[in-house]
Design a protein around this motif. Structure first.
Motif, PDB file in Angstrom:
ATOM      1  N   PRO A   1     -33.219  86.716 -27.033  1.00  0.00           N
ATOM      2  CA  PRO A   1     -34.535  87.611 -27.159  1.00  0.00           C
ATOM      3  C   PRO A   1     -34.858  87.562 -28.607  1.00  0.00           C
ATOM      4  O   PRO A   1     -34.135  88.458 -29.406  1.00  0.00           O
ATOM      5  CB  PRO A   1     -34.286  88.965 -26.517  1.00  0.00           C
ATOM      6  CG  PRO A   1     -32.833  89.076 -26.675  1.00  0.00           C
ATOM      7  CD  PRO A   1     -32.223  87.833 -26.768  1.00  0.00           C
ATOM      8  N   ILE A   2     -36.050  87.075 -28.880  1.00  0.00           N
ATOM      9  CA  ILE A   2     -36.590  87.081 -30.252  1.00  0.00           C
ATOM     10  C   ILE A   2     -37.621  88.165 -30.695  1.00  0.00           C
ATOM     11  O   ILE A   2     -37.772  88.495 -31.956  1.00  0.00           O
ATOM     12  CB  ILE A   2     -37.013  85.805 -30.899  1.00  0.00           C
ATOM     13  CG1 ILE A   2     -38.168  85.300 -30.248  1.00  0.00           C
ATOM     14  CG2 ILE A   2     -35.544  84.811 -30.831  1.00  0.00           C
ATOM     15  CD1 ILE A   2     -38.740  84.111 -30.782  1.00  0.00           C
TER      16      ILE A   2
ATOM     17  N   ASN B   1     -39.677  86.657 -20.071  1.00  0.00           N
ATOM     18  CA  ASN B   1     -38.848  87.127 -18.883  1.00  0.00           C
ATOM     19  C   ASN B   1     -38.297  88.281 -19.184  1.00  0.00           C
ATOM     20  O   ASN B   1     -38.313  89.012 -20.242  1.00  0.00           O
ATOM     21  CB  ASN B   1     -37.880  85.903 -18.748  1.00  0.00           C
ATOM     22  CG  ASN B   1     -37.599  85.537 -17.263  1.00  0.00           C
ATOM     23  OD1 ASN B   1     -37.802  86.493 -16.528  1.00  0.00           O
ATOM     24  ND2 ASN B   1     -36.827  84.367 -17.098  1.00  0.00           N
ATOM     25  N   GLN B   2     -37.712  88.767 -17.740  1.00  0.00           N
ATOM     26  CA  GLN B   2     -37.187  89.908 -17.845  1.00  0.00           C
ATOM     27  C   GLN B   2     -35.483  89.527 -18.169  1.00  0.00           C
ATOM     28  O   GLN B   2     -34.959  88.481 -17.954  1.00  0.00           O
ATOM     29  CB  GLN B   2     -37.268  90.889 -16.655  1.00  0.00           C
ATOM     30  CG  GLN B   2     -38.574  91.185 -16.198  1.00  0.00           C
ATOM     31  CD  GLN B   2     -38.874  90.688 -14.777  1.00  0.00           C
ATOM     32  OE1 GLN B   2     -38.190  90.238 -14.186  1.00  0.00           O
ATOM     33  NE2 GLN B   2     -40.240  90.942 -14.589  1.00  0.00           N
ATOM     34  N   PRO B   3     -34.852  90.773 -18.566  1.00  0.00           N
ATOM     35  CA  PRO B   3     -33.384  90.349 -19.154  1.00  0.00           C
ATOM     36  C   PRO B   3     -32.613  89.959 -17.859  1.00  0.00           C
ATOM     37  O   PRO B   3     -31.683  88.837 -18.119  1.00  0.00           O
ATOM     38  CB  PRO B   3     -32.898  91.824 -19.396  1.00  0.00           C
ATOM     39  CG  PRO B   3     -34.321  92.379 -19.941  1.00  0.00           C
ATOM     40  CD  PRO B   3     -35.147  92.040 -19.067  1.00  0.00           C
ATOM     41  N   ALA B   4     -32.641  90.289 -16.669  1.00  0.00           N
ATOM     42  CA  ALA B   4     -31.664  89.987 -15.451  1.00  0.00           C
ATOM     43  C   ALA B   4     -31.754  88.505 -15.377  1.00  0.00           C
ATOM     44  O   ALA B   4     -30.645  88.116 -14.910  1.00  0.00           O
ATOM     45  CB  ALA B   4     -32.158  90.661 -14.298  1.00  0.00           C
TER      46      ALA B   4
ATOM     47  N   TYR C   1     -39.327  90.297 -22.705  1.00  0.00           N
ATOM     48  CA  TYR C   1     -39.085  89.875 -23.998  1.00  0.00           C
ATOM     49  C   TYR C   1     -39.389  88.340 -23.994  1.00  0.00           C
ATOM     50  O   TYR C   1     -39.525  87.497 -23.296  1.00  0.00           O
ATOM     51  CB  TYR C   1     -37.395  90.128 -24.111  1.00  0.00           C
ATOM     52  CG  TYR C   1     -36.776  91.506 -24.039  1.00  0.00           C
ATOM     53  CD1 TYR C   1     -36.742  91.879 -25.485  1.00  0.00           C
ATOM     54  CD2 TYR C   1     -36.611  92.034 -22.918  1.00  0.00           C
ATOM     55  CE1 TYR C   1     -36.027  93.093 -25.294  1.00  0.00           C
ATOM     56  CE2 TYR C   1     -36.133  93.211 -22.848  1.00  0.00           C
ATOM     57  CZ  TYR C   1     -35.944  93.946 -24.097  1.00  0.00           C
ATOM     58  OH  TYR C   1     -35.536  95.174 -24.371  1.00  0.00           O
ATOM     59  N   LEU C   2     -39.712  88.123 -25.395  1.00  0.00           N
ATOM     60  CA  LEU C   2     -39.819  86.617 -25.812  1.00  0.00           C
ATOM     61  C   LEU C   2     -38.553  85.726 -25.720  1.00  0.00           C
ATOM     62  O   LEU C   2     -37.647  86.243 -26.797  1.00  0.00           O
ATOM     63  CB  LEU C   2     -40.564  86.308 -26.800  1.00  0.00           C
ATOM     64  CG  LEU C   2     -40.804  84.958 -27.410  1.00  0.00           C
ATOM     65  CD1 LEU C   2     -41.534  84.162 -26.509  1.00  0.00           C
ATOM     66  CD2 LEU C   2     -41.608  85.058 -28.894  1.00  0.00           C
ATOM     67  N   TRP C   3     -38.043  84.875 -24.987  1.00  0.00           N
ATOM     68  CA  TRP C   3     -36.630  84.379 -25.174  1.00  0.00           C
ATOM     69  C   TRP C   3     -36.848  82.713 -25.548  1.00  0.00           C
ATOM     70  O   TRP C   3     -37.845  82.112 -25.097  1.00  0.00           O
ATOM     71  CB  TRP C   3     -36.318  84.137 -23.762  1.00  0.00           C
ATOM     72  CG  TRP C   3     -35.972  85.662 -23.032  1.00  0.00           C
ATOM     73  CD1 TRP C   3     -36.701  86.055 -22.297  1.00  0.00           C
ATOM     74  CD2 TRP C   3     -34.776  86.313 -23.082  1.00  0.00           C
ATOM     75  NE1 TRP C   3     -36.241  87.490 -21.872  1.00  0.00           N
ATOM     76  CE2 TRP C   3     -34.887  87.706 -22.431  1.00  0.00           C
ATOM     77  CE3 TRP C   3     -33.337  85.982 -23.663  1.00  0.00           C
ATOM     78  CZ2 TRP C   3     -33.922  88.454 -22.270  1.00  0.00           C
ATOM     79  CZ3 TRP C   3     -32.450  86.931 -23.770  1.00  0.00           C
ATOM     80  CH2 TRP C   3     -32.671  88.371 -22.962  1.00  0.00           C
ATOM     81  N   THR C   4     -35.847  82.209 -26.420  1.00  0.00           N
ATOM     82  CA  THR C   4     -35.809  81.074 -26.804  1.00  0.00           C
ATOM     83  C   THR C   4     -34.516  80.455 -26.846  1.00  0.00           C
ATOM     84  O   THR C   4     -33.447  81.191 -26.533  1.00  0.00           O
ATOM     85  CB  THR C   4     -36.307  81.009 -28.374  1.00  0.00           C
ATOM     86  OG1 THR C   4     -35.582  81.667 -29.212  1.00  0.00           O
ATOM     87  CG2 THR C   4     -37.871  81.413 -28.434  1.00  0.00           C
TER      88      THR C   4
ATOM     89  N   ASN D   1     -27.942  98.292 -16.164  1.00  0.00           N
ATOM     90  CA  ASN D   1     -27.218  96.782 -16.188  1.00  0.00           C
ATOM     91  C   ASN D   1     -28.405  95.707 -16.224  1.00  0.00           C
ATOM     92  O   ASN D   1     -28.002  94.803 -16.667  1.00  0.00           O
ATOM     93  CB  ASN D   1     -26.323  96.743 -14.903  1.00  0.00           C
ATOM     94  CG  ASN D   1     -25.151  97.706 -14.899  1.00  0.00           C
ATOM     95  OD1 ASN D   1     -24.876  97.963 -15.999  1.00  0.00           O
ATOM     96  ND2 ASN D   1     -24.444  97.843 -13.708  1.00  0.00           N
ATOM     97  N   ASN D   2     -29.530  95.899 -15.785  1.00  0.00           N
ATOM     98  CA  ASN D   2     -30.383  95.154 -15.775  1.00  0.00           C
ATOM     99  C   ASN D   2     -31.736  95.397 -16.798  1.00  0.00           C
ATOM    100  O   ASN D   2     -32.811  94.861 -16.824  1.00  0.00           O
ATOM    101  CB  ASN D   2     -31.151  94.987 -14.432  1.00  0.00           C
ATOM    102  CG  ASN D   2     -30.386  94.342 -13.622  1.00  0.00           C
ATOM    103  OD1 ASN D   2     -30.252  93.096 -13.645  1.00  0.00           O
ATOM    104  ND2 ASN D   2     -29.739  94.964 -12.546  1.00  0.00           N
ATOM    105  N   ALA D   3     -31.216  96.338 -17.851  1.00  0.00           N
ATOM    106  CA  ALA D   3     -32.205  96.705 -18.911  1.00  0.00           C
ATOM    107  C   ALA D   3     -33.649  97.060 -18.636  1.00  0.00           C
ATOM    108  O   ALA D   3     -34.444  96.780 -19.340  1.00  0.00           O
ATOM    109  CB  ALA D   3     -32.113  95.364 -20.074  1.00  0.00           C
ATOM    110  N   GLN D   4     -33.619  97.786 -17.429  1.00  0.00           N
ATOM    111  CA  GLN D   4     -34.869  98.195 -17.234  1.00  0.00           C
ATOM    112  C   GLN D   4     -35.269  99.508 -17.783  1.00  0.00           C
ATOM    113  O   GLN D   4     -34.640 100.048 -18.013  1.00  0.00           O
ATOM    114  CB  GLN D   4     -35.086  98.272 -15.555  1.00  0.00           C
ATOM    115  CG  GLN D   4     -34.808  97.092 -14.702  1.00  0.00           C
ATOM    116  CD  GLN D   4     -34.813  97.217 -13.075  1.00  0.00           C
ATOM    117  OE1 GLN D   4     -33.745  97.000 -12.742  1.00  0.00           O
ATOM    118  NE2 GLN D   4     -35.902  97.513 -12.593  1.00  0.00           N
TER     119      GLN D   4
END
Length: 349
Positions: A225-226, A210-213, A135-138, A303-306
């Motif tokens: 996550p945008i 990055n990955q959600p975890a 995801y794109l995180w800001t 739990n780790n949105a995989q």
């Protein structure tokens, strides 16, 4: 990148029974099984991402008694996985060795002249267990939406961060830059996924992919996550639009290369040494299918949105070949990064 180990190894009697029944049912027809302890070669130090996955899987196998012999974790960090891959290659024909796979098993051999070049050809793919979505995180205090991000990235050079250099993080960030028509991103390498997330959450860099975890400790106050990179919105983040919805890169082939199913997201699987006996490959494929189906692994992925995806040996080999080709295309042909001088094409030339 290191995931959070949020699953315990408690299990229900019903689940244990189901797994053990499946094992006993297949035993009479099984032509091969390991004769001595299996060495699980891990590319990272203790506590690293691959180490967490390997030890979780080993714990599940032990709890359900899925292997007649012990599986021993052996950490061999170094060279972005080069040490572990070289060791695995040296065990040709011996099915008592394996290693967990992540994207560095592809990116490292493409850049370093080690005995492994293409894992799908030079090693033995066994099973794909999941894909970690990017995801794109800001930081929401700086950028709250894709529209804001796109406006800012076209007006000025944004700063990004990721684990290491010329690996999966930088590859996906570079893909995003090309797909969205942004000015060149500044890329600052970090030592690990936790540091990457903290740097963006703390406002030191503008964004990361990055990955959600890694991001969840800072979500939603300091990281959001945008943008998701898949055809459908994730159930974990239903309010986050996808790059397909917003037509990011859809005028070319960047959209497919960023996509969860066919793109360059973080893979989690198992690979063995070259020239493994067919019967051994079948035994391992059955083993990892059972691990995949356990409540523990299913809960860990949730739990780790995989993305829960299982592919056996043949399917994984085919998938991995495309995955390798996509990396070569992006790293060499699009980004113009230097790859190993002896890189052979897929026709073996």
């Amino acid at each position: 990148m290191k995931p959070s180990l949020s699953v315990t190894l408690g299990y229900s009697a019903a689940m244990a029974g189901a797994v053990l029944i499946g094992t006993s049912a297949m035993s009479p027809a099984q032509a091969w099984e390991p004769k001595r302890p299996i060495e699980f070669v891990i590319q990272t130090s203790p506590g690293g991402g691959s180490d967490v996955y390997a030890r979780l899987w080993i714990g599940i196998i032990q709890k359900y008694n899925l292997s007649p012999v012990p599986i021993t974790p052996v950490n061999m960090p170094g060279g972005g996985g080069a040490v572990a891959l070289t060791h695995l290659k040296s065990k040709a024909g011996d099915p008592h060795y394996m290693t967990p796979t992540l994207n560095s098993v592809v990116t490292t051999p493409l850049q370093q002249e080690i005995p492994v070049m293409y894992p799908s050809e030079d090693l033995t793919p066994i099973a794909l267990m999941s894909i970690d979505p990017f995801y794109l995180w800001t930081n929401p205090s700086k950028i709250k939406t894709w529209a804001e991000f796109q406006e800012k990235c076209k007006a000025d050079r944004l700063s990004s961060t990721g684990t290491g250099a010329r690996a999966e993080d930088q590859i996906h960030i570079s893909l995003l830059q090309h797909a969205a028509g942004c000015k060149d991103f500044r890329y600052i390498p970090a030592k690990g996924g936790g540091e990457v997330a903290s740097n963006v959450a703390g406002g030191h860099q503008d964004f990361n992919v990055n990955q959600p975890a890694e991001a969840m400790p800072h979500y939603p106050d300091r990281l959001i996550p945008i943008l998701g990179f898949s055809k459908e919105r994730s159930t974990a983040f239903p309010d986050t639009p996808t790059h397909w919805e917003l037509k990011v890169g859809t005028d070319g082939e960047y959209a497919e290369l960023m996509d969860l199913e066919n793109g360059l997201h973080q893979m989690r699987g198992i690979i063995g040494p070259p020239d493994m006996p067919k019967e051994a490959v079948e035994w391992y494929e059955n083993l990892w299918k059972k691990v995949f189906e356990t409540a523990e692994w299913q809960e860990f992925m949730k739990n780790n949105a995989q993305q829960p995806i299982f592919k056996g040996a043949d399917e994984y080999k085919k998938w991995l070949t495309t995955f390798e080709n996509n990396h070569v295309k992006m790293m060499r042909d699009v980004f113009k990064w230097p790859l190993r001088s002896d890189l052979r094409d897929r026709n073996g030339k």
